[in-house]
Design a protein around this motif. Structure first.
Motif, short mmCIF file in Angstrom:
data_model
loop_
_atom_site.label_atom_id
_atom_site.label_comp_id
_atom_site.label_asym_id
_atom_site.label_seq_id
_atom_site.Cartn_x
_atom_site.Cartn_y
_atom_site.Cartn_z
N CYS A 603 0.78 -1.19 0.04
CA CYS A 603 -0.12 0.06 -0.03
C CYS A 603 0.68 1.23 -0.13
CB CYS A 603 -0.83 0.01 1.24
SG CYS A 603 0.13 0.22 2.63
N THR A 604 2.05 1.09 0.43
CA THR A 604 2.83 2.36 0.43
C THR A 604 3.70 2.53 -1.01
OG1 THR A 604 4.78 1.07 1.40
CG2 THR A 604 3.17 2.49 2.85
N GLY A 605 3.57 1.74 -1.76
CA GLY A 605 4.00 1.68 -3.07
C GLY A 605 4.95 0.55 -3.58
N LYS A 606 5.20 0.30 -4.59
CA LYS A 606 5.94 -0.84 -5.11
C LYS A 606 7.50 -0.60 -4.90
CE LYS A 606 7.15 -2.63 -9.43
NZ LYS A 606 6.93 -2.29 -11.04
N MET A 607 8.31 -1.68 -4.49
CA MET A 607 9.56 -1.43 -3.89
C MET A 607 10.19 -1.33 -5.34
SD MET A 607 10.04 -1.32 -0.88
CE MET A 607 11.65 -1.83 0.06
N GLU A 608 11.19 -0.56 -5.20
CA GLU A 608 11.99 -0.33 -6.31
C GLU A 608 13.39 -0.21 -5.99
OE1 GLU A 608 11.48 -0.35 -9.57
OE2 GLU A 608 9.27 0.21 -10.05
N GLU A 609 14.15 -0.47 -7.01
CA GLU A 609 15.69 -0.22 -6.67
C GLU A 609 16.16 1.25 -7.32
OE1 GLU A 609 19.44 -1.65 -8.77
OE2 GLU A 609 18.37 -3.37 -7.83
N PHE A 610 16.67 1.72 -6.18
CA PHE A 610 17.21 3.26 -6.59
C PHE A 610 18.64 3.13 -6.43
CE2 PHE A 610 12.94 4.24 -5.66
CZ PHE A 610 12.74 5.32 -6.13
N PHE A 611 19.36 3.94 -7.36
CA PHE A 611 20.66 4.07 -7.59
C PHE A 611 21.06 5.41 -7.23
CE2 PHE A 611 24.18 5.08 -10.57
CZ PHE A 611 25.08 4.37 -10.01
N LEU A 612 22.16 5.88 -6.53
CA LEU A 612 22.70 6.86 -6.19
C LEU A 612 24.15 7.08 -6.34
CD1 LEU A 612 22.44 9.66 -4.38
CD2 LEU A 612 23.23 8.28 -2.56
N PHE A 613 24.45 7.95 -7.17
CA PHE A 613 25.94 8.21 -7.58
C PHE A 613 26.60 9.44 -7.17
CE2 PHE A 613 29.03 9.81 -10.56
CZ PHE A 613 30.20 8.63 -10.64
N GLY A 614 27.71 9.35 -6.78
CA GLY A 614 28.45 10.43 -6.43
C GLY A 614 29.74 10.70 -6.68
N ILE A 712 31.23 7.44 -5.55
CA ILE A 712 30.81 6.50 -4.69
C ILE A 712 29.51 6.05 -5.46
CG2 ILE A 712 31.75 7.17 -2.48
CD1 ILE A 712 28.06 8.01 -3.19
N TYR A 713 28.88 4.78 -5.18
CA TYR A 713 27.43 4.51 -5.57
C TYR A 713 26.99 3.56 -4.77
CZ TYR A 713 30.35 0.96 -7.68
OH TYR A 713 31.21 -0.19 -7.79
N ILE A 714 25.50 3.73 -4.49
CA ILE A 714 24.72 2.85 -3.37
C ILE A 714 23.54 2.45 -4.22
CG2 ILE A 714 23.62 2.85 -1.23
CD1 ILE A 714 25.33 5.17 -0.65
N LYS A 715 23.22 1.17 -4.18
CA LYS A 715 21.91 0.63 -4.53
C LYS A 715 21.02 0.67 -3.19
CE LYS A 715 21.45 -2.30 -7.42
NZ LYS A 715 21.66 -3.86 -7.93
#
Length: 1976
Positions: A603-614, A712-715
């Motif tokens: 109900c709070t939304g579909k889990m998605e994989e996000f990617f953060l790059f710095g 850096i990158y984080i999933k």
């Protein structure tokens, strides 16, 4: 930034007719002009322009419709042309010829030719080319038509200029650009087109400007530099935040003051109410009032707090009424009212004044209201100024419903509602216990437990509820709901939700979240109730590593900015309005906790994989404390990336699987191209490799990244709720743009640039476009399954709001004119606030990103970046403002360590590139980096091309040289104890830093120095650097001989970049000096005037750079000055200084100042005053005027500050600095010749100012009364005239009421109260100036109704003021009686200090505060006051050197005084100072009992008067009414201090507050503040002229001093001054009524209009009373009350003034009220008769005057009334003291047996009558009551029948009478009580007679109490049945039994006889029978 459509021709039209075209784009349409009588070709040749706020999307459409035009009918469509703008978006210029389509989309023959040109927002498309169609004449037409639409005009600036874009811009770059670094623009990777010159040639520009045809001459157009700070170029860098220190969480001083005035309509019978006021935890109680349900208190309470704003505004103010509370019993609650402090603080003036709070019973919600409490509530923070409405004789407004204690917009009928806060589950909690025990357990048992026991606590409206504790769980599941019951809408703004860890010793907070109810509801007519979720909220707080004593625990409580992610909580909130009539309802408001229905995971939304790059491009300015250990940077989002203390969990949570989704989940996991490493996943790299810092300079280090930039990158996995963030981002973009535009407009106004209105129009245009764009974008993804109700409702309301905002902006744009710019700017600011409010999303989704600097694995400093700012979207407006941009981050210390000076030093400065988005969208996550790099992959991933890089290797680098031109700084921070600083500036660029020289002892250094940074290497493409150079940081320090330099402030700048192939020539070069705002923490700390240029070093090396001319100044050594083209142009000015004197100099190093001197310095030149030889004897200078000449910049805004320093000359030629003052802006001292064309300058011709009664209203502004009808406003002796007529008419007065009290009745207080009424009336008129009710329309006969009710009542009782004037002629006879306000002369009551009304009396003599000592920082609470060591009095005058002729040629010009002509001598002068102190209001309580015993103390020089013996007991609003005479000699004694002290029996007296008045400025002011000018001139009576000098003498003197022709007293009643003629009365009457001719009236009239006199006119101070705030040095900035006073000053060398006015407080008058209770009727029958069961009552009547309950009097009892009739003939006697002016009874009594002396109370005059039913063995029963306000109560009914309940409730209009007027009243009055439903019912009627006598009359004519002598009343004629049954048993038998049951008794008797006969018969039968049988 615009789309231009040039519609050329339409051909092949059929027939002949009028044609019109309509062109539509993005919903906005333009119509062409009408072409009349066209045949087949219509040549429109018109251009239409749309300013575009956002780039054009490829799918957007342009629509052109051609119509046959008809004047009468609607236009008939010929055909439509639609075009998708894809080609336009790509090529920027398209020419099309195409056919039209008809309604059915069929092609018709008609074709049109159109040319479209687009200039993109990022400027990459479409630069203006000279050959473009700008040359068309039609454009000029269009320009004129669109009301100077400004995108193309020099007045407004196209927003961004990429390389090669030509543009032009207004003259003179913005001088005060306080850090306008460009905003972000996404950058399309396009090389600049080679065919365009980088700079427009000057002549092109001229010719363009001339063609634009706005009459601008070429000189006024200058070209903007491409990176001018004021333009928005930046497309790869985002704007750094300049304010460093977190302001939240720092404690401040607050004061909450509550006055409880009275309560009304309390539910309950005969109660003894007490009011309890509770703020937070503190409680205070009023005194108890006995047996009344409308008690009057008038008690004042003050609560002081020192907490942070967040805590303060959540505190609850609770006002409750308690019945019969005493020492032993806590009492029963009648009802209570609560609201939070924030609600009060958000009110105008931070207060509610005289409002009624509605009481409700929290334990019984079905009951309805329980009464009202009238109170004032105010919340003051430090430095807030509260205007309290004037505490005059307030009349009691009876309109309760109209004055409820509720904020605007809250309905008076609030309903009960349930607030359900649903707590579902939490995730990611930190460890909260030490792991020691756990490890032991694990070793023994082998189980691994989660080290936290969480539960959730919810706080709302002063109540709290908590869920159950989930033992040992990092991911607890509750599914519980906490239910609050409160009134809706609630007056508490926030719900606080806190996750806590349950612990045996003490529970600690893990994280806190506040739900702001305003953000989750909408009270509009299409609004919605508060609703939220189910949604996740993120909680932030201290770092996650567990320690026993966490120094940042406050952060977890929600105070201050969290420095780390703590947990996320899934919650929901819903509100249900209760139907209180429902019987099943539980009626208590206790907090309940229940189970809630669980919700599905999705109900709070579909889990998605996000990617953060710095990518870390630069790390510099690393504080030297961290310089020795290797440093790494860690980036985290939620717990992802946090390797040190993240989770005791595997790093990569598997996406939660749901049944049926198996395949999809697998796909997600392995779908990221071919990224599977050994574990099948892409591993995150969240921190940079450790590196040792290198030294930059003494304070800072940097990391030598050079060309290798770590990444850096984080999933991470989050529910996909991007839509929320997107919508917020769109609104943020609109708001940022708006804010920037508004700042520009403000700059333009501030720096007096031309055409700010054009820029504002452009801003509003962009705003409306932005709003419409939001409507088109936000409506996507409607069907998203996880949208909550709040998402839908918020979207609707945001769309409504933005739509209306777009409309308003459009209409506003049309209204912007030059003179309305400021108002419209304010409206723009309102839009901005609303946008910011709307953009704040209450339901979080992705947590914020934290960047931590780690040294040695310890967390040192952090920065927090909101994730929405980094979020990627394919739609540009939805993209976060820092996404794919280089962001400059300044790292700061966490928590409280970041407060104060520690927080100002930068811990590190990072240039960081960040990108956050869905993993699937990540193909161009590197797109925003500067070009020219190669990616460095992790070793394992070499084969996988799609792996993100772990580093970037730059192959391209450019060489540059930076020149920093540091000219000067002003208004810097005082860092040394001398009050000055030794400033130098340090400039940082990349990893280099340089310093300017140190200038000693100044706050306004002019360094005039150029710093050159050589060998700078910047990485990336050259053209990008031209637009987006790195920023420069400038820090200002104070050099100390010992220790390290102190930080004084910092600012940022962006250099102007010159590429190697550009010429160094105008218009871009040389750069201009600009002002940069310097910040120290959040406070501004001065300005820096500087310019910066970054020059590319081309292939030829430095030879190509513009030459640096070596040092000009040989004395300055190698220091290079700012080159000639950049430094300002100077011209010669003369500065004249008036040296008057020095005041109040404090000691320096313990020695007194004896021989001071003043040094004035400006731009290196200066002048010294003469020496004061003996400061104690005479602190004035003997040489008054000196001057010096100096070279100053032509541009006034660049003028350097002028420094004033006072030094003390000691023996042996030593000097010590006493104090200094910097005049930061000379503008107000620049001499500007007067405008001789102004109307008041025309000196030809006479202007007659007629002072006859019909005064035009315009004139009245200067007059105290604003009531236009008052007949004698300025005709001075009208009052006397009328008295004369009055006397003659005395015999024939038409109306007995109109009898006028004689003159002797009036005193000064009559005048004062009349003036206060006038002042209130004026304030009321100001408030209601829009709604002027014409008083004349009110019907004459019913003058008491409607509008007049309040006002008339207010005056009705002020009998002694009712000096009604019966008009002399018929003209006035016809007026409404209301208007004949008694003719009392008035004075002016100023609700503030007199000097604030007259500009501090600095008309020619200015006061400069001398400062010494360091500037205080907030935390030690020191204010500027404490740094003042004295004052310099003098003035300045600055003018260009040849003095204008007309000045020196004026008559009487004295060259020694220069521009300061006609100033008085400054020799010592003796003055009599007379201080009149009237009263104080709202004093701060000084004693424990919440009261004070105030008295006055006055200090002036050596005189010190303490009026201690006349203290006023237990009063917070004391009336002093005293005058004090003090002799003083100026200048030695010129600062008057009036203080109020609290008298104490033991110990020293405490200061409550004091006020200081500078008498000298008043004495010498042109406004003549020595003795106020009265309204009329009279020589006797209450309004006697106070000044020893008569008006005519004053006038003569003013004319002489001002060299004005006059005064010429002409024929009587006429005077001429200059060219003004004043007329007025010409006679005056003395005490004996004799008439004498006089000129004083007209002279006075001229004085009252002195401001109209040409050239010298100014307002003269009227007779007045000023209201001054009292301050206490211990509580700086918070008012401790107010004091009303005025000061007269009389020079001793003039005639002596008369005796002081008598203003002693009025003594109350003694009265006796005689009340005879004759009869009662229709009293409810309460008892059942003992024998007969009949209803009856034993009636008696009780009466008392309010406030004197202990003196209550009862009649005797009328027993056994069967009909409700009672007869009494009983007399009460009530003696009382009464103040007619205030309509209050005065009571003096001891508060308790311990009191030292009596306390005086003032209470409204109210008589209470009650009926009771007497009971012998139980308490008497209360039956009913009425309360009569003796000033206005309903007239009694003639008979009992006519007496109805409505008389008392006010539902029918009954004539109101006042006993003080009528003296004797008799009649019937209803008595009321409330029934079970809280409604009034009639419980009886009483016939009474009220008779009022003065004490003297009562003595002459005494009467007895009850029925006693003298003048006894006869015994009542009561029925025989009236007696007590158990005292008269026989009587009761006779009256009750026989009377009622006589037949029954007779029947019983007969029956008895019969029974007796029967018994006897039965008794005798056996005997007879026996006899008969035996035959005897």
């Amino acid at each position: 930034m615009a789309l231009l459509v040039h519609l050329k021709t339409v051909s092949e039209l059929r027939g002949r007719g009028d044609r019109i075209a309509k062109v539509t784009f993005r919903g906005q349409s333009f119509h062409s002009r009408v072409l009349e009588n066209c045949e087949d070709v219509a040549a429109f040749n018109e251009t239409f322009r749309w300013p575009v706020a956002s780039s054009i999307d490829r799918n957007e459409m342009l629509e052109i419709q051609i119509f046959n035009y008809s004047k009468v009918f609607s236009n008939k469509l010929i055909g439509t042309f639609r075009m998708v703008l894809q080609k336009v978006a790509e090529d920027n210029h398209v020419e099309v010829t195409d056919t039209l389509m008809d309604d059915n989309n069929a092609i018709i023959k008609t074709s049109l030719c159109v040319e479209i040109q687009y200039q993109a927002p990022d400027g990459m498309v479409g630069s203006w080319d000279d050959g473009d169609f700008l040359g068309d004449e039609s454009l000029q037409e269009e320009e004129k038509d669109s009301q100077e639409t400004d995108g193309l005009l020099p007045g407004s600036r196209p927003s961004s200029r990429p390389p090669g874009e030509k543009s032009f811009r207004r003259a003179g770059r913005s001088v005060f650009s306080a850090m306008k670094l460009g905003k972000n623009r996404p950058h399309k990777e396009e090389p600049p087109r080679p065919d365009e010159p980088a700079v427009l040639e000057m002549e092109d520009l001229d010719h363009l400007a001339i063609r634009l045809g706005d009459g601008l001459d070429p000189d006024s157009v200058s070209l903007a530099s491409v990176t001018a700070l004021t333009t928005n170029v930046s497309n790869k860098r985002s704007k750094p935040d300049i304010k460093m220190e977190p302001s939240a969480g720092r404690p401040m001083d607050y004061q909450v003051s509550v006055t409880v005035i009275e309560a009304r309509q309390l539910v309950g019978l005969n109660m003894d109410p007490v009011v309890c006021v509770e703020v937070g935890e503190d409680k205070k109680y009023t005194s108890m009032k006995e047996s009344t349900n409308c008690p009057y208190y008038n008690e004042y309470f003050v609560f002081d707090f020192h907490v942070s704003p967040d805590v303060m505004f959540d505190k609850i103010i609770k006002i409750s009424v308690i019945h019969s509370k005493n020492l032993l019993r806590s009492g029963t609650l009648v009802g209570s009212f609560k609201m939070d402090v924030g609600t009060v603080y958000s009110q105008p003036e931070h207060q509610f004044h005289h409002k009624w709070a509605i009481l409700s019973d929290p334990d019984d919600i079905s009951a309805g209201l329980k009464g009202y409490v009238k109170c004032d509530v105010a919340v003051v923070g430090k430095g807030d100024n509260i205007k309290t409405p004037h505490k005059a004789n307030e009349t009691d407004e009876d309109d309760i419903e109209g004055n409820l204690l509720l904020p605007e917009g809250v309905p008076p009928e609030r309903q009960w509602a349930r607030f359900y806060v649903k707590i579902y589950r939490a995730e990611g909690l930190p460890r909260m216990n030490t792991s020691l025990m756990a490890n032991v357990k694990k070793a023994f048992i082998g189980e691994n437990k989660d080290l936290v026991d969480p539960y959730v606590q919810v706080f709302f409206a002063g109540q709290k509820g908590k869920t159950s504790v989930q033992k040992s769980s990092y991911e607890p599941l509750w599914n519980e709901q906490v239910i609050f019951t409160d009134l809706f809408p609630p007056l508490c703004k926030r719900v606080k939700v806190q996750i806590r860890d349950s612990d045996k010793v003490n529970d600690v907070a893990i994280g806190t979240h506040f739900i702001d109810l305003r953000k989750i509801s909408n009270d509009g007519d299409k609004g919605f109730l508060p609703t939220l979720g189910p949604a996740w909220v993120n909680m932030y707080g201290s770092t996650r590593n567990y320690t026993l004593l966490d120094e940042h625990q406050d952060l977890n409580e929600g105070l201050g900015e969290g420095v780390s992610f703590r947990a996320r909580l899934m919650l929901g909130l819903a509100v249900e309005i209760l139907d209180t009539s429902n019987p099943e309802l539980t009626s208590s408001t206790e907090v309940q906790v229940e189970q809630a229905t669980p919700v599905s995971e999705s109900c709070t939304g579909k889990m998605e994989e996000f990617f953060l790059f710095g990518a870390f491009l630069e790390a510099s300015m690393i504080d030297r404390k961290n310089g020795d250990k290797p440093i790494t940077f860690e980036v985290t989002i939620g717990n992802y990336g946090n390797e040190v203390d993240g989770m005791a969990r595997p790093q990569r949570p598997q996406p939660r699987k749901e049944p049926g989704n198996e395949e999809e989940v697998d796909l997600i996991q392995n779908s990221s191209d071919d990224e599977a490493d050994d574990s099948g996943e892409l591993a995150s790299v969240s921190s940079t490799p450790p590196m040792r810092p290198q030294i930059t300079d003494r304070n800072y280090f940097h990391l030598p990244y050079l060309e290798r930039k770590p990444c850096i990158y984080i999933k991470s996995w989050w529910p996909d709720q991007r839509r929320r963030l997107y919508n917020a981002n769109i609104m943020d973009h609109i708001a940022d743009k708006l804010e920037e535009g508004l700042n520009d407009v403000q700059e333009m106004i501030k720096t007096e640039k031309s055409y700010p209105e054009r820029r504002l129009r452009g801003v509003l245009e962009e705003l409306s476009c932005g709003c419409y764009r939001f409507l088109s974008l936000a409506d996507k993804d409607q069907g998203h399954s996880s949208r909550t109700r709040l998402d839908r409702e918020r979207l609707k309301s945001c769309m409504r709001e933005l739509e209306s905002m777009g409309q308003q902006a459009k209409t506003l744009r049309a209204q912007v004119k030059r003179h309305t710019v400021r108002d419209k700017l304010r409206l723009g600011q309102n839009f901005l606030q609303k946008l910011r409010f709307l953009a704040d999303e209450p339901q979080h989704s992705i947590p914020d990103v934290f960047v931590w600097m780690m040294s040695n694995n310890k967390r040192v400093a952090y920065a927090r970046v909101p994730s929405k700012d980094l979020l990627f979207s394919i739609v540009e407006e939805e993209m976060g403002k820092d996404c794919a941009k280089i962001k400059t981050l300044f790292l700061k210390l966490p928590g409280k360590r970041g407060f104060g000076s520690a927080g100002w030093t930068v811990q590190a400065k990072l240039e960081l590139y960040l990108w956050l988005g869905l993993s699937k969208q990540r193909k161009d996550f590197l797109c925003g980096l500067p070009c020219g790099f190669e990616e460095v992959k992790a070793a394992q991933g070499l084969g996988l091309h799609s792996f993100p890089p772990i580093g970037l290797l730059y192959t391209k680098k450019q060489g540059f040289q930076l020149r920093a031109h540091m000219y000067q700084a002003r208004s810097l921070f005082a860092a040394d104890s001398s009050g000055l600083s030794d400033p130098f500036a340090r400039v940082f660029f990349i990893n280099q830093s340089q310093c300017t020289e140190v200038l000693n002892e100044t706050l306004c250094p002019t360094w005039d120095q150029m710093l050159v940074f050589d060998n700078l290497e910047l990485y990336g493409e050259a053209h990008e650097l031209r637009d987006d150079p790195p920023i420069i940081v400038i820090e200002i320090y104070d050099q100390d001989s010992m220790g390290k330099a102190d930080f004084m402030g910092r600012t940022f700048a962006k250099p102007l970049v010159k590429m190697a192939d550009e010429a160094y020539c105008p218009p871009r070069f040389p750069p201009q000096l600009e002002y940069y705002q310097i910040y120290r923490g959040n406070a501004t700390a001065g300005d820096l005037l500087a310019a910066f240029e970054l020059l590319q070093i081309g292939p030829a090396g430095k030879a190509d750079l513009p030459p640096i001319n070596g040092p000009v100044d040989v004395d300055r050594g190698p220091i290079m000055p700012v080159p000639v083209g950049i430094r300002p142009v100077l011209s010669k000015y003369r500065v004249e200084v008036l040296f008057w004197g020095l005041r109040d100099l404090k000691r320096v190093n313990l020695a007194q100042v004896d021989r001071p001197r003043v040094d004035i310095e400006c731009a290196g030149r200066g002048v010294q005053s003469s020496l004061i030889h003996n400061y104690k004897k005479n602190p004035n200078f003997n040489t008054l005027v000196k001057w010096f000449e100096v070279d100053l910049p032509e541009n006034e805004l660049l003028h350097p500050p002028l420094n004033i320093r006072v030094v003390d000359c000691r023996a042996f030629g030593r000097y010590t600095l006493v104090g200094s003052h910097a005049v930061s802006s000379l503008r107000r001292f620049i001499y500007r010749p007067p405008d001789r064309s102004a109307p008041n300058w025309n000196t030809t011709g006479e202007v007659v100012v007629n002072m006859e009664p019909e005064v035009p209203v315009k004139k009245l502004e200067t007059i105290v009364k604003l009531d236009a009808t008052s007949d004698a406003v300025v005709k001075v002796d009208v009052a006397e005239d009328e008295k004369e007529k009055k006397r003659k008419k005395k015999g024939t007065a038409e109306d007995p009421q109109e009898e006028e009290p004689d003159e002797s009745m009036l005193d000064w207080w009559s005048k004062y109260f009349a003036s206060i009424d006038t002042m209130k009336e004026q304030l009321r008129q100001q408030e209601a100036s829009g709604i002027d009710v014409e008083k004349d329309e009110v019907d004459n006969t019913e003058g008491l109704k409607g509008l007049m009710k309040g006002k008339e009542k207010a005056r009705a009782a002020k009998e002694e003021k009712k000096k009604r004037t019966q008009g002399p002629g018929p003209s006035q006879g016809s007026e409404v009686p209301e208007k004949k306000k008694p003719k009392i002369d008035e004075l002016k009551v100023y609700p503030k200090e007199l000097e604030s009304e007259f500009d501090n009396f600095e008309d020619w003599l200015h006061t400069f505060n001398l400062l010494r000592g360091k500037t205080g920082d907030d935390e030690d609470g020191s204010t500027e006051e404490e740094r003042i060591v004295g004052r310099f009095k003098g003035s300045l005058c600055v003018y260009k050197v040849p003095l204008p002729e007309d000045v020196s040629r004026e008559a009487g010009y004295d060259p020694t005084y220069g521009m300061f002509q006609g100033i008085p001598s400054n020799d010592p002068i003796n003055v009599l100072v007379r201080v009149y102190v009237i009263r104080a209001t709202d004093l701060h309580p000084a004693d424990i009992n919440g009261k004070a015993d105030p008295y006055i103390a006055i200090r002036l020089g050596k005189s010190d008067i303490r009026d201690k013996e006349n203290y006023i007991s237990k009063q917070l609003n004391p009336v002093f009414g005293k005058s004090f005479d003090i002799e003083a000699s100026f200048p030695m004694e010129s600062m008057l201090t009036v203080a109020v002290y609290d008298w104490d029996l033991v110990g020293t007296d405490d200061l409550i507050g004091e006020t200081k008045i500078d008498l000298e400025n008043r004495f010498y002011s042109k406004h003549r503040a020595t003795c106020g000018i009265a309204q009329t001139y009279s020589i006797h009576g209450y309004n006697i002229w106070r000044d020893p000098v008569k008006p005519s003498q004053i006038l003569t003197r003013l004319c002489k001093e001002g060299r004005v022709d006059g005064p010429h007293f002409g024929p009587p009643g006429r005077v001429k001054v200059a060219n003004r003629v004043f007329t007025g009365p010409s006679e005056i009457e003395d005490e004996n009524g004799q008439r004498k001719p006089t000129d004083e009236h007209v002279a006075l009239c001229a004085l009252r209009h002195w401001e109209d006199i040409p050239r010298v006119g100014c307002r003269l101070v009227p007779e007045h009373v000023e209201t001054r705030p009292l301050l206490n040095p211990d509580k700086p900035g918070i008012e401790q009350g107010r004091l009303e006073l005025w000061v007269d000053m009389f020079p001793m060398d003039m005639p002596a003034p008369g005796t002081p006015l008598d203003i002693s407080p009025r003594k109350p008058k003694k009265y006796e009220l005689r009340v005879i209770v004759w009869n009662t009727d229709e009293v409810v029958l309460e008892d059942d008769d003992f024998f007969t069961g009949e209803k009856s009552s034993d009636i008696f009547v009780r009466g008392w005057l309010k406030g004197q309950q202990e003196d209550k009097q009862d009649t005797d009892v009328h027993y056994h009334s069967l009909t409700g009739e009672g007869n009494f003939n009983w007399r009460y006697l009530f003696p009382f003291d009464y103040l007619a002016a205030e309509e209050k009874i005065v009571i003096s009594k001891k508060e308790s047996m311990f009191s030292w002396d009596e306390t005086e109370y003032k209470i409204p005059a109210r008589l209470t009558l009650q009926i009771w039913d007497a009971d012998h063995f139980s308490a008497d029963d209360f039956l009913g009551a009425i309360e009569l306000d003796l000033n206005r109560f309903p007239r009694g009914a003639k008979t009992a029948k006519q007496c109805t309940m409505e008389m008392a409730t006010g539902e029918v209009d009954v004539p109101l009478v006042s006993i003080f007027k009528q003296k004797r009243v008799k009649g019937w009055w209803p008595l009321l009580a409330r029934n079970e439903n809280d409604e009034f019912e009639l419980t009886g009627k009483v016939e009474a007679e009220l008779h009022l006598l003065t004490a003297e009359e009562a003595e002459k004519n005494p009467v007895g109490l009850a029925r006693n002598e003298p003048d006894p009343l006869e015994k009542p004629n009561r029925p025989d049945t009236s007696f007590i049954w158990f005292l008269n048993p026989l009587k009761s038998a006779r009256y009750f039994l026989w009377h009622t049951y006589r037949w029954l008794l007779l029947k019983l008797l007969l029956l008895l006889l019969l029974l007796l006969l029967l018994a006897l018969f039965l008794y005798s039968v056996p005997g007879y029978l026996v006899k008969k049988i035996l035959g005897a």
